[in-house]
Design a protein around this motif. Structure first.
Motif, PDB file in Angstrom:
ATOM      1  N   HIS A 158     -48.649  32.075  51.834  1.00 43.58           N
ATOM      2  CA  HIS A 158     -48.391  33.506  52.000  1.00 43.58           C
ATOM      3  C   HIS A 158     -49.277  34.332  51.074  1.00 43.58           C
ATOM      4  O   HIS A 158     -49.635  35.460  51.392  1.00 43.58           O
ATOM      5  CB  HIS A 158     -46.919  33.826  51.706  1.00 43.58           C
ATOM      6  CG  HIS A 158     -45.956  33.167  52.636  1.00 43.58           C
ATOM      7  ND1 HIS A 158     -45.569  33.717  53.830  1.00 43.58           N
ATOM      8  CD2 HIS A 158     -45.307  31.982  52.544  1.00 43.58           C
ATOM      9  CE1 HIS A 158     -44.704  32.910  54.439  1.00 43.58           C
ATOM     10  NE2 HIS A 158     -44.530  31.849  53.674  1.00 43.58           N
ATOM     11  N   CYS A 159     -49.587  33.785  49.914  1.00 45.97           N
ATOM     12  CA  CYS A 159     -50.395  34.513  48.925  1.00 45.97           C
ATOM     13  C   CYS A 159     -51.346  33.505  48.273  1.00 45.97           C
ATOM     14  O   CYS A 159     -51.050  32.955  47.212  1.00 45.97           O
ATOM     15  CB  CYS A 159     -49.511  35.195  47.878  1.00 45.97           C
ATOM     16  SG  CYS A 159     -48.127  34.183  47.309  1.00 45.97           S
ATOM     17  N   GLU A 160     -52.448  33.219  48.945  1.00 43.77           N
ATOM     18  CA  GLU A 160     -53.345  32.132  48.580  1.00 43.77           C
ATOM     19  C   GLU A 160     -53.935  32.262  47.182  1.00 43.77           C
ATOM     20  O   GLU A 160     -54.342  31.288  46.577  1.00 43.77           O
ATOM     21  CB  GLU A 160     -54.476  32.023  49.613  1.00 43.77           C
ATOM     22  CG  GLU A 160     -53.983  31.637  51.001  1.00 43.77           C
ATOM     23  CD  GLU A 160     -55.113  31.519  52.000  1.00 43.77           C
ATOM     24  OE1 GLU A 160     -56.282  31.713  51.577  1.00 43.77           O
ATOM     25  OE2 GLU A 160     -54.848  31.244  53.172  1.00 43.77           O
ATOM     26  N   GLU A 161     -54.000  33.516  46.677  1.00 43.03           N
ATOM     27  CA  GLU A 161     -54.630  33.697  45.375  1.00 43.03           C
ATOM     28  C   GLU A 161     -53.739  33.241  44.227  1.00 43.03           C
ATOM     29  O   GLU A 161     -54.163  33.214  43.078  1.00 43.03           O
ATOM     30  CB  GLU A 161     -55.026  35.168  45.171  1.00 43.03           C
ATOM     31  CG  GLU A 161     -53.861  36.131  44.951  1.00 43.03           C
ATOM     32  CD  GLU A 161     -53.258  36.666  46.236  1.00 43.03           C
ATOM     33  OE1 GLU A 161     -52.594  37.720  46.176  1.00 43.03           O
ATOM     34  OE2 GLU A 161     -53.447  36.025  47.282  1.00 43.03           O
ATOM     35  N   TYR A 162     -52.494  32.859  44.518  1.00 42.36           N
ATOM     36  CA  TYR A 162     -51.558  32.521  43.452  1.00 42.36           C
ATOM     37  C   TYR A 162     -51.296  31.025  43.365  1.00 42.36           C
ATOM     38  O   TYR A 162     -51.227  30.313  44.354  1.00 42.36           O
ATOM     39  CB  TYR A 162     -50.227  33.255  43.639  1.00 42.36           C
ATOM     40  CG  TYR A 162     -50.332  34.721  43.332  1.00 42.36           C
ATOM     41  CD1 TYR A 162     -50.457  35.168  42.026  1.00 42.36           C
ATOM     42  CD2 TYR A 162     -50.338  35.672  44.353  1.00 42.36           C
ATOM     43  CE1 TYR A 162     -50.572  36.516  41.731  1.00 42.36           C
ATOM     44  CE2 TYR A 162     -50.447  37.025  44.069  1.00 42.36           C
ATOM     45  CZ  TYR A 162     -50.563  37.435  42.756  1.00 42.36           C
ATOM     46  OH  TYR A 162     -50.687  38.764  42.469  1.00 42.36           O
ATOM     47  N   SER A 163     -51.181  30.580  42.131  1.00 42.26           N
ATOM     48  CA  SER A 163     -50.672  29.250  41.808  1.00 42.26           C
ATOM     49  C   SER A 163     -49.664  29.456  40.694  1.00 42.26           C
ATOM     50  O   SER A 163     -49.555  30.549  40.140  1.00 42.26           O
ATOM     51  CB  SER A 163     -51.805  28.331  41.338  1.00 42.26           C
ATOM     52  OG  SER A 163     -52.352  28.818  40.109  1.00 42.26           O
ATOM     53  N   MET A 164     -48.914  28.427  40.342  1.00 43.07           N
ATOM     54  CA  MET A 164     -47.927  28.581  39.270  1.00 43.07           C
ATOM     55  C   MET A 164     -48.616  28.870  37.942  1.00 43.07           C
ATOM     56  O   MET A 164     -48.108  29.632  37.116  1.00 43.07           O
ATOM     57  CB  MET A 164     -47.074  27.309  39.169  1.00 43.07           C
ATOM     58  CG  MET A 164     -45.707  27.559  38.547  1.00 43.07           C
ATOM     59  SD  MET A 164     -44.735  28.787  39.449  1.00 43.07           S
ATOM     60  CE  MET A 164     -44.133  29.813  38.108  1.00 43.07           C
ATOM     61  N   ILE A 165     -49.785  28.273  37.750  1.00 48.27           N
ATOM     62  CA  ILE A 165     -50.554  28.527  36.521  1.00 48.27           C
ATOM     63  C   ILE A 165     -50.975  29.995  36.466  1.00 48.27           C
ATOM     64  O   ILE A 165     -50.838  30.661  35.428  1.00 48.27           O
ATOM     65  CB  ILE A 165     -51.805  27.618  36.463  1.00 48.27           C
ATOM     66  CG1 ILE A 165     -51.416  26.199  36.028  1.00 48.27           C
ATOM     67  CG2 ILE A 165     -52.842  28.177  35.498  1.00 48.27           C
ATOM     68  CD1 ILE A 165     -51.084  26.049  34.555  1.00 48.27           C
ATOM     69  N   LYS A 166     -51.467  30.534  37.576  1.00 48.80           N
ATOM     70  CA  LYS A 166     -51.933  31.923  37.600  1.00 48.80           C
ATOM     71  C   LYS A 166     -50.769  32.905  37.434  1.00 48.80           C
ATOM     72  O   LYS A 166     -50.911  33.934  36.771  1.00 48.80           O
ATOM     73  CB  LYS A 166     -52.691  32.210  38.899  1.00 48.80           C
ATOM     74  CG  LYS A 166     -54.059  31.535  38.968  1.00 48.80           C
ATOM     75  CD  LYS A 166     -54.797  31.917  40.237  1.00 48.80           C
ATOM     76  CE  LYS A 166     -56.191  31.278  40.284  1.00 48.80           C
ATOM     77  NZ  LYS A 166     -56.911  31.629  41.524  1.00 48.80           N
TER      78      LYS A 166
END
Length: 217
Positions: free
Chosen positions: A119-127
């Motif tokens: 849904h929000c490809e630019e996000y990871s848990m680290i980011k």
């Protein structure tokens, strides 16, 4: 907060479309490892109660971060946390208390299992963690830390901050003649000179052997 956690769990499950049993199975598989991360033994909690506690805490954390830092995530319910700025501040402080730390690996595992990044490809848990800590701690968190963090194993949020505060260059350890740390007065009497450092990193302390100068931010 238990009411908020259950509401956020409901939103988390609706957003991910992943069955709750799959999240429960993932946590149960790591139960032994998870329990070993805590100083407390949680002997009074059954396996089911322990798994429920972890699922509620992880889903709350993930949804809190997404609502705060992902504009595309909209709440279907009245969110009393984000309608009250003082609650946001209190939760941000609570999330950085050592006794409230969640093992980072399980939060990351559930985030990846949820496939929310579709849904929000630019996000990871680290980011998301970086965005949260940057907002809460500002100068303690540098922009170049993301590349470094991705190569390291993060234990929890406090560990993330510890990594942020590590000196850029590893200093070679020297054999200590004594384990007793002298006071500033004793160092001064011994001829050590003190100098104000320019770094914003409070742990970047340098000692010049030749000049006998201790540089501290």
């Amino acid at each position: 907060m238990e009411e908020h956690k259950r509401l956020y769990l409901r939103e988390f499950l609706e957003l991910t479309k992943v069955r709750v049993r799959d999240f429960i199975a993932a946590i149960a598989e790591s139960e032994t490892r998870l329990r070993s991360c805590y100083a407390e033994t949680f002997d009074k909690l059954s396996k089911e109660e322990f798994v429920e506690m972890v699922l509620l805490d992880c889903s709350f954390l993930i949804m809190f971060f997404l609502k705060a830092f992902s504009p595309g995530i909209q709440s279907r319910y009245i969110d009393r946390i984000f309608n009250k700025p003082w609650m946001l501040d209190e939760i941000s402080i609570d999330l950085c208390l050592l006794e409230n730390q969640l093992p980072f690996f399980i939060v990351e595992d559930l985030f990846n299992l949820s496939k929310i990044q579709h849904h929000c490809e630019e996000y990871s848990m680290i980011k998301l963690t970086y965005a949260f800590l940057l907002a809460a701690w500002q100068s303690w968190v540098s922009e170049e830390i993301l590349e470094k963090i991705n190569l390291l194993k993060v234990e929890h949020f406090v560990d993330f901050l510890r990594i942020c505060q590590q000196p850029a260059q590893e200093m070679q350890p020297k054999k200590l003649a004594t384990i007793t740390t002298p006071s500033v007065a004793e160092l001064h009497r011994a001829g050590i000179k003190f100098k104000l450092g320019s770094s914003i990193n409070p742990l970047l302390i340098k000692f010049d052997d030749n000049k006998g100068t201790l540089e501290i931010p």
